[in-house]
Structures are given as C-alpha cells and as structure tokens.
Design a protein around this motif. Structure first.
Motif, PDB file in Angstrom:
ATOM      1  N   VAL A   1       0.842  -1.190   0.000  1.00  0.00           N
ATOM      2  CA  VAL A   1       0.000   0.000   0.000  1.00  0.00           C
ATOM      3  C   VAL A   1       0.883   1.248   0.000  1.00  0.00           C
ATOM      4  O   VAL A   1       2.053   1.201   0.387  1.00  0.00           O
ATOM      5  N   VAL A   2       0.301   2.366  -0.424  1.00  0.00           N
ATOM      6  CA  VAL A   2       0.998   3.639  -0.413  1.00  0.00           C
ATOM      7  C   VAL A   2       1.482   3.904   1.006  1.00  0.00           C
ATOM      8  O   VAL A   2       0.749   3.706   1.972  1.00  0.00           O
ATOM      9  N   GLY A   3       2.744   4.314   1.107  1.00  0.00           N
ATOM     10  CA  GLY A   3       3.345   4.587   2.408  1.00  0.00           C
ATOM     11  C   GLY A   3       4.254   3.475   2.903  1.00  0.00           C
ATOM     12  O   GLY A   3       5.107   3.707   3.762  1.00  0.00           O
ATOM     13  N   ASP A   4       4.070   2.247   2.387  1.00  0.00           N
ATOM     14  CA  ASP A   4       4.974   1.159   2.756  1.00  0.00           C
ATOM     15  C   ASP A   4       6.382   1.511   2.301  1.00  0.00           C
ATOM     16  O   ASP A   4       6.576   2.265   1.333  1.00  0.00           O
ATOM     17  N   GLU A   5       7.364   0.950   2.989  1.00  0.00           N
ATOM     18  CA  GLU A   5       8.755   1.158   2.598  1.00  0.00           C
ATOM     19  C   GLU A   5       9.323  -0.129   2.018  1.00  0.00           C
ATOM     20  O   GLU A   5       9.035  -1.223   2.506  1.00  0.00           O
ATOM     21  N   LEU A   6      10.120   0.034   0.972  1.00  0.00           N
ATOM     22  CA  LEU A   6      10.774  -1.086   0.309  1.00  0.00           C
ATOM     23  C   LEU A   6      12.283  -0.891   0.372  1.00  0.00           C
ATOM     24  O   LEU A   6      12.773   0.240   0.433  1.00  0.00           O
ATOM     25  N   GLU A   7      13.010  -2.008   0.308  1.00  0.00           N
ATOM     26  CA  GLU A   7      14.451  -1.934   0.214  1.00  0.00           C
ATOM     27  C   GLU A   7      14.799  -1.251  -1.103  1.00  0.00           C
ATOM     28  O   GLU A   7      14.214  -1.528  -2.141  1.00  0.00           O
ATOM     29  N   SER A   8      15.764  -0.338  -1.045  1.00  0.00           N
ATOM     30  CA  SER A   8      16.146   0.424  -2.218  1.00  0.00           C
ATOM     31  C   SER A   8      17.652   0.641  -2.183  1.00  0.00           C
ATOM     32  O   SER A   8      18.321   0.193  -1.261  1.00  0.00           O
ATOM     33  N   TYR A   9      18.152   1.332  -3.198  1.00  0.00           N
ATOM     34  CA  TYR A   9      19.584   1.636  -3.268  1.00  0.00           C
ATOM     35  C   TYR A   9      19.790   3.033  -3.782  1.00  0.00           C
ATOM     36  O   TYR A   9      19.101   3.478  -4.698  1.00  0.00           O
ATOM     37  N   ASP A  10      20.726   3.709  -3.165  1.00  0.00           N
ATOM     38  CA  ASP A  10      21.191   4.989  -3.646  1.00  0.00           C
ATOM     39  C   ASP A  10      22.382   4.664  -4.540  1.00  0.00           C
ATOM     40  O   ASP A  10      23.455   4.317  -4.057  1.00  0.00           O
TER      41      ASP A  10
ATOM     42  N   VAL B   1      19.328   1.738   1.145  1.00  0.00           N
ATOM     43  CA  VAL B   1      18.430   2.724   1.748  1.00  0.00           C
ATOM     44  C   VAL B   1      17.020   2.147   1.683  1.00  0.00           C
ATOM     45  O   VAL B   1      16.817   1.042   1.182  1.00  0.00           O
ATOM     46  N   THR B   2      16.050   2.882   2.148  1.00  0.00           N
ATOM     47  CA  THR B   2      14.659   2.487   1.949  1.00  0.00           C
ATOM     48  C   THR B   2      13.974   3.551   1.100  1.00  0.00           C
ATOM     49  O   THR B   2      14.384   4.707   1.081  1.00  0.00           O
ATOM     50  N   ALA B   3      12.960   3.142   0.383  1.00  0.00           N
ATOM     51  CA  ALA B   3      12.174   4.051  -0.446  1.00  0.00           C
ATOM     52  C   ALA B   3      10.711   3.861  -0.087  1.00  0.00           C
ATOM     53  O   ALA B   3      10.258   2.740   0.136  1.00  0.00           O
ATOM     54  N   LYS B   4      10.007   4.950  -0.027  1.00  0.00           N
ATOM     55  CA  LYS B   4       8.589   4.919   0.329  1.00  0.00           C
ATOM     56  C   LYS B   4       7.738   4.833  -0.930  1.00  0.00           C
ATOM     57  O   LYS B   4       8.008   5.524  -1.919  1.00  0.00           O
ATOM     58  N   ILE B   5       6.718   3.985  -0.885  1.00  0.00           N
ATOM     59  CA  ILE B   5       5.807   3.853  -2.024  1.00  0.00           C
ATOM     60  C   ILE B   5       4.931   5.099  -2.095  1.00  0.00           C
ATOM     61  O   ILE B   5       4.222   5.439  -1.154  1.00  0.00           O
TER      62      ILE B   5
END
Length: 148
Positions: free
Chosen positions: A6-15, A42-46
């Motif tokens: 859902v919108v607002g969830d955080e996913l594993e991400s990369y800078d 990093v983390t990224a927010k949906i």
C-alpha cells in the motif's frame, strides 16, 4: 506479495552513485550507465501503486523474475551497469541482485497470458528490490499486447 503493498509502505532500495534521482525520464534511464557499481542500501517509500492488465509477461531464468516488456531492470551488460527494459534484455546479460552481485540471464521466455501487473512509484531513489533484484520505477502503457 506485491498485491498487498500500500501507499506509504517502505521497500528496500539503493542509492546508486551517479544516477540522477531527479531525472525519471525513460530516455535518461535507458542511456545512463556506469562501469563500476557504487551503491548504498536505503529504503524508499511507495508513493503510488497502479494495477494494469497486460498481455505478455517476460520470464527471466525460469521464474526468477517476471515483468512487463516496458519495465526497466538493473543489469550488467556490455561491460557496464545500466537499466534495460525487459524487451531489450538479452541472454548473457546479468541481473543485479540486492547485494550487488549479478546473476547471468540464461533464459528469457515471453508468456502470452493476460494478468494484472503493478506499477509501483517509489521515492526518492526510484529503484526498489523485487524478488531480490534491483529494478526501476516501470513505464507501463496499460493493456497492450507484447510483441517480442
């Protein structure tokens, strides 16, 4: 599972160093590349999620990763790390895993089935991890058949 996000969830991400996170244009993403990978977890927010029915799913390495023809994946190809849309990925390219290692693509199959896919827009890094691989915010055009 992707359909439970859902919108607002955080996913594993990369800078990813040198990737301009303010430029999300397809032209920029397709032309950007780097010889040596430098990235930090990093983390990224949906920001948004949209569901689209599509006909034709690209299946990499017998189910390791599936996506639409337009989705951009982070691959190692021709001596550089770059983003390629599924339709442009080739056997011999390598998917980049979340730990920075690569997995050679040994098979690509187009499954001519109709099913929903999900366009996820994450901020601020525009990349997220799907099935253990780094992938980019996709460009999805809706219910259009894939022409491999």
């Amino acid at each position: 599972m992707i359909e439970h996000l859902v919108v607002g969830d955080e996913l594993e991400s990369y800078d990813i160093a040198t990737l301009d996170k303010d430029n999300e244009s397809l032209e920029y993403v397709k032309n950007w590349n780097v010889a040596e990978l430098q990235h930090a977890p990093v983390t990224a927010k949906i920001k948004s999620i949209e569901e689209f029915p599509v006909v034709g799913i690209y299946d990499f390495n017998s189910g390791a990763l599936q996506s639409t023809a337009d989705h951009a994946h982070f691959v190692y190809s021709d001596g550089a790390y770059r983003f390629k849309q599924s339709r442009d990925v080739a056997v011999g390219d390598a998917l980049v895993k979340v730990d920075g290692t690569t997995e050679e693509i040994t098979s690509i199959e187009v499954l001519m089935i109709k099913r929903p896919v999900y366009k996820i827009d994450v901020e601020e890094y525009d990349v997220y991890c799907g099935n253990g691989y780094i992938t980019h915010n996709p460009i999805i055009k809706g219910d259009q058949p894939v022409i491999p």
